[in-house]
Design an enzyme around this catalytic site. Sequence first.
Site, PDB file in Angstrom:
ATOM      1  N   ARG A 176     -17.607  -5.456   7.830  1.00  0.00           N
ATOM      2  CA  ARG A 176     -17.325  -6.372   8.475  1.00  0.00           C
ATOM      3  C   ARG A 176     -17.651  -7.633   7.282  1.00  0.00           C
ATOM      4  O   ARG A 176     -18.331  -7.417   6.697  1.00  0.00           O
ATOM      5  CB  ARG A 176     -18.453  -6.793   9.699  1.00  0.00           C
ATOM      6  CG  ARG A 176     -18.334  -5.692  10.584  1.00  0.00           C
ATOM      7  CD  ARG A 176     -17.169  -5.639  11.395  1.00  0.00           C
ATOM      8  NE  ARG A 176     -17.352  -4.738  12.637  1.00  0.00           N
ATOM      9  CZ  ARG A 176     -16.297  -4.555  13.569  1.00  0.00           C
ATOM     10  NH1 ARG A 176     -14.890  -5.181  13.346  1.00  0.00           N
ATOM     11  NH2 ARG A 176     -16.416  -4.023  14.552  1.00  0.00           N
ATOM     12  N   ARG A 281      32.701   5.428  38.560  1.00  0.00           N
ATOM     13  CA  ARG A 281      31.619   6.240  38.794  1.00  0.00           C
ATOM     14  C   ARG A 281      30.229   5.477  38.317  1.00  0.00           C
ATOM     15  O   ARG A 281      30.163   4.413  37.912  1.00  0.00           O
ATOM     16  CB  ARG A 281      31.622   7.469  37.814  1.00  0.00           C
ATOM     17  CG  ARG A 281      31.618   7.152  36.445  1.00  0.00           C
ATOM     18  CD  ARG A 281      31.511   8.314  35.736  1.00  0.00           C
ATOM     19  NE  ARG A 281      30.627   9.300  35.754  1.00  0.00           N
ATOM     20  CZ  ARG A 281      30.183  10.507  34.941  1.00  0.00           C
ATOM     21  NH1 ARG A 281      30.742  10.636  34.071  1.00  0.00           N
ATOM     22  NH2 ARG A 281      29.105  11.016  35.189  1.00  0.00           N
ATOM     23  N   ALA A 293      32.570   4.423  19.844  1.00  0.00           N
ATOM     24  CA  ALA A 293      32.314   3.508  18.809  1.00  0.00           C
ATOM     25  C   ALA A 293      31.654   3.967  17.729  1.00  0.00           C
ATOM     26  O   ALA A 293      32.029   3.332  16.549  1.00  0.00           O
ATOM     27  CB  ALA A 293      31.448   2.371  19.572  1.00  0.00           C
ATOM     28  N   LEU A 373     -13.090   9.369 -18.867  1.00  0.00           N
ATOM     29  CA  LEU A 373     -11.945   8.755 -18.995  1.00  0.00           C
ATOM     30  C   LEU A 373     -11.530   7.616 -17.811  1.00  0.00           C
ATOM     31  O   LEU A 373     -10.683   6.741 -17.736  1.00  0.00           O
ATOM     32  CB  LEU A 373     -10.846   9.903 -18.805  1.00  0.00           C
ATOM     33  CG  LEU A 373     -10.880  10.724 -20.057  1.00  0.00           C
ATOM     34  CD1 LEU A 373      -9.622  11.806 -19.720  1.00  0.00           C
ATOM     35  CD2 LEU A 373     -10.449  10.094 -21.434  1.00  0.00           C
ATOM     36  N   GLY A 376     -14.093   6.851 -10.152  1.00  0.00           N
ATOM     37  CA  GLY A 376     -13.575   6.774  -8.977  1.00  0.00           C
ATOM     38  C   GLY A 376     -14.764   6.752  -8.042  1.00  0.00           C
ATOM     39  O   GLY A 376     -15.804   6.840  -8.505  1.00  0.00           O
ATOM     40  N   ASP A 491      -0.036   7.322  -2.361  1.00  0.00           N
ATOM     41  CA  ASP A 491      -0.878   6.585  -3.147  1.00  0.00           C
ATOM     42  C   ASP A 491      -0.443   6.158  -4.489  1.00  0.00           C
ATOM     43  O   ASP A 491      -1.176   6.015  -5.651  1.00  0.00           O
ATOM     44  CB  ASP A 491      -2.215   7.264  -3.191  1.00  0.00           C
ATOM     45  CG  ASP A 491      -3.305   6.298  -3.656  1.00  0.00           C
ATOM     46  OD1 ASP A 491      -3.388   5.178  -3.587  1.00  0.00           O
ATOM     47  OD2 ASP A 491      -4.400   6.997  -4.334  1.00  0.00           O
ATOM     48  N   LYS A 493       0.758   3.793  -7.300  1.00  0.00           N
ATOM     49  CA  LYS A 493       0.236   2.351  -8.030  1.00  0.00           C
ATOM     50  C   LYS A 493       0.142   2.775  -9.532  1.00  0.00           C
ATOM     51  O   LYS A 493      -0.208   3.880  -9.806  1.00  0.00           O
ATOM     52  CB  LYS A 493      -0.992   1.883  -7.307  1.00  0.00           C
ATOM     53  CG  LYS A 493      -2.386   3.045  -7.449  1.00  0.00           C
ATOM     54  CD  LYS A 493      -3.552   2.067  -6.813  1.00  0.00           C
ATOM     55  CE  LYS A 493      -4.491   3.303  -6.659  1.00  0.00           C
ATOM     56  NZ  LYS A 493      -5.767   2.828  -5.960  1.00  0.00           N
ATOM     57  N   ASN A 496      -2.388   5.160 -10.786  1.00  0.00           N
ATOM     58  CA  ASN A 496      -2.338   6.640 -10.704  1.00  0.00           C
ATOM     59  C   ASN A 496      -0.974   7.074 -11.452  1.00  0.00           C
ATOM     60  O   ASN A 496      -0.447   8.203 -11.020  1.00  0.00           O
ATOM     61  CB  ASN A 496      -2.255   6.848  -9.003  1.00  0.00           C
ATOM     62  CG  ASN A 496      -3.376   6.823  -8.455  1.00  0.00           C
ATOM     63  OD1 ASN A 496      -4.688   6.828  -9.067  1.00  0.00           O
ATOM     64  ND2 ASN A 496      -3.180   6.671  -7.040  1.00  0.00           N
ATOM     65  N   ASP A 509      -3.810  12.089  -9.004  1.00  0.00           N
ATOM     66  CA  ASP A 509      -4.724  11.788  -7.769  1.00  0.00           C
ATOM     67  C   ASP A 509      -3.738  11.980  -6.496  1.00  0.00           C
ATOM     68  O   ASP A 509      -3.326  11.091  -6.189  1.00  0.00           O
ATOM     69  CB  ASP A 509      -5.190  10.362  -7.796  1.00  0.00           C
ATOM     70  CG  ASP A 509      -6.404  10.265  -6.921  1.00  0.00           C
ATOM     71  OD1 ASP A 509      -6.552  10.749  -6.096  1.00  0.00           O
ATOM     72  OD2 ASP A 509      -7.197   9.024  -7.402  1.00  0.00           O
ATOM     73  N   THR A 528      -3.206   2.023  -0.714  1.00  0.00           N
ATOM     74  CA  THR A 528      -3.963   0.741  -1.337  1.00  0.00           C
ATOM     75  C   THR A 528      -3.125  -0.569  -0.562  1.00  0.00           C
ATOM     76  O   THR A 528      -2.135  -0.368  -0.255  1.00  0.00           O
ATOM     77  CB  THR A 528      -3.471   0.696  -2.689  1.00  0.00           C
ATOM     78  OG1 THR A 528      -4.169   1.899  -3.453  1.00  0.00           O
ATOM     79  CG2 THR A 528      -3.941  -0.643  -3.405  1.00  0.00           C
TER      80      THR A 528
END
Length: 678
Positions: A176, A281, A293, A373, A376, A491, A493, A496, A509, A528
């Site tokens: 919140r 009908r 169509a 490297l 995360g 994911d 981005k 990654n 990832d 993300t």
Amino acid sequence: MGTLRELQELLRVKDEKIVELEALLCRRDAEIQELRSHLDKFLQCASLKLAFEPRRNPGPGSKGPRDFPRSHRFKSLPRCQLSNKRDRSRELIKAAILANDFMKNLELTQIRRDRGLHVSCSFSAGSTIIREGDVGSIVYVMEEGKVEVSRDGKYLSTLAPGKVLGELAILYNCKRTATITAATDCQLWAIDRQCFQTIMMRTGLSRQAEYTDFLKSVPIFKNLPEETLIKISDVLEETFYNNGDYIIRQGARGDTFFIISRGQVRVTIKQPDTPEEKYIRTLSKGDFFGEKALQGDDLRTANIIADDPEGVSCLVIDRETFNQLISSLDEIRTRYKDSSSSVEGWENRATIPELNEEFRDLRLQDLRPLATLGVGGFGRVELVQIAGDSSRSFALKQMKKAQIVETRQQQHIMSEKRIMGEADCDFVVKLFKTFKDRKYLYMLMEACLGGELWTVLRDKGHFDDGTTRFYTACVVEAFDYLHSRNIIYRDLKPENLLLDSQGYVKLVDFGFAKRLDHGRKTWTFCGTPEYVAPEVILNKGHDISADYWSLGVLMFELLTGTPPFTGGDPMKTYNIILKGIDAIEFPRSITRNATALIKKLCRDNPAERLGYQKGGISEIQKHKWFDGFNWEGLRARTLEPPIMPRVQNATDTTNFDEYPPDSDPPPPDDISGWDNDF
């Protein structure tokens, strides 16, 4: 025909009964909460996982308890008051939702129908409704009283009835961002995300099944494969006509096809030399008209008039959309496919040890860590070497088991291992072996020492057209491989995308990747914020088309340095996404062809996105922006990359940012046993 209609009616009644039972279950849950509230003991249960990923923080977040505050009470209403109360509350909730910038975009038909999704609750003056920093899964609609909003202890505003509080919780567990306190005695309606998303998923599946059954009753559709029918059902639009409205006029030109979903219509023909129309009908639910169509005959040969006091609803599809989907929609590119990778033989694919015999006897203690490297959400990625072998190096992803269990990510971790272990593509990072001990899970992977594409982009600011084209093409090849195996990535981005020592991009990832059955969707909210597709935000269900949306976003970010959809917080970002790509101002530096491709990838309707239509991903490869691009050279790795990273040896980590040593306390032992197959 009669038997088919009877079967359809039985299925409809069955689906309605399932929805009613689910609503009853939600109401029973509310009654349990009411009893517990009298004892000031509230149910603390795990909500749906948080699969939301802020930029530069690769791991999913954390789960939290349901946020029913200790000070609130559920309110039971006498039966004599229930009907009027429901009517007033339904209108209040509907008005509040429509007035909210974000929630007005959601398909909240179930909430508006008042089928047990919202529960009345009260708060005494001075009590806290929402606390800043807490993890929430409840959305509130104010009915009576006033509340005060504050952040960091500072007063911001006072809200009156008819407002929505904590709307982001309808998507995922989120912290919140403000504290909301009851300024007076308050009456609110609480909407629980888990109940809402369950019924939304049921509604979507039921509607898809109903639309698909309708299509099967139409002669021009009946011989199409199930997957094609499902895709067509996704683009059908429901249109309402009042009694007496002309849906089609004889002699008019049209390109739309109609299936009646509710009510009935009258078919008439205008006689020559007379103003009167001859009755032909009556058509009712399940019947169709205007099919010529779709085949190019656009001159209407009869009148179709709504003939139902309650109006008529039709499912409508136009010729252009039909032609985009229908031709060779069921053709899937097969360049990477063989007998061992077909859907039927998928479960029989070779396992990781069988694919990597040389690592069969490798032990965790044989690995020597050299440097970090990346860091995360679940742990770290270390550069390691095998003892006695200094000629090559590997990336070892280390994940905390306790945190995985806490955030309920077990299935996603196992899915990541399975998908990466079975993948054999030059544009996907390879997984060689997995390990585990009492505290961690480990994945031994290919080391890409060229660094993250995000780091290169950050240092350069943005890429030119040619550079962006090369990296986008690498992602297209990775998607081609994954999508041909019904795997959605979810994911994408720059963080990654890793550069290998030759300058080629590889996808890494796979924590959010998922294999889908043909024509099916998934409802998990993940990704993300800047890259999330509209249908994910709107909880409509999504499939591989969401990856094409993110591909367009990636192109824009690579060309400009920032994503097209970005706001000060996730809610603002989602609202910008829902306004669509056409509301985004493109810099003049982006060429006309690049702009056209981005806009075709980022269409609001998933079925209209380039790559998802009848030509498949080859439509992206054939786009004008890729004219002259050497796709064969890319696949053969003979094409010269636009940026050649400097990698001096197998232990060179200069292309990565520096990270401090791990200072977190050791996680507790995990004894759940869920990772027996890891």
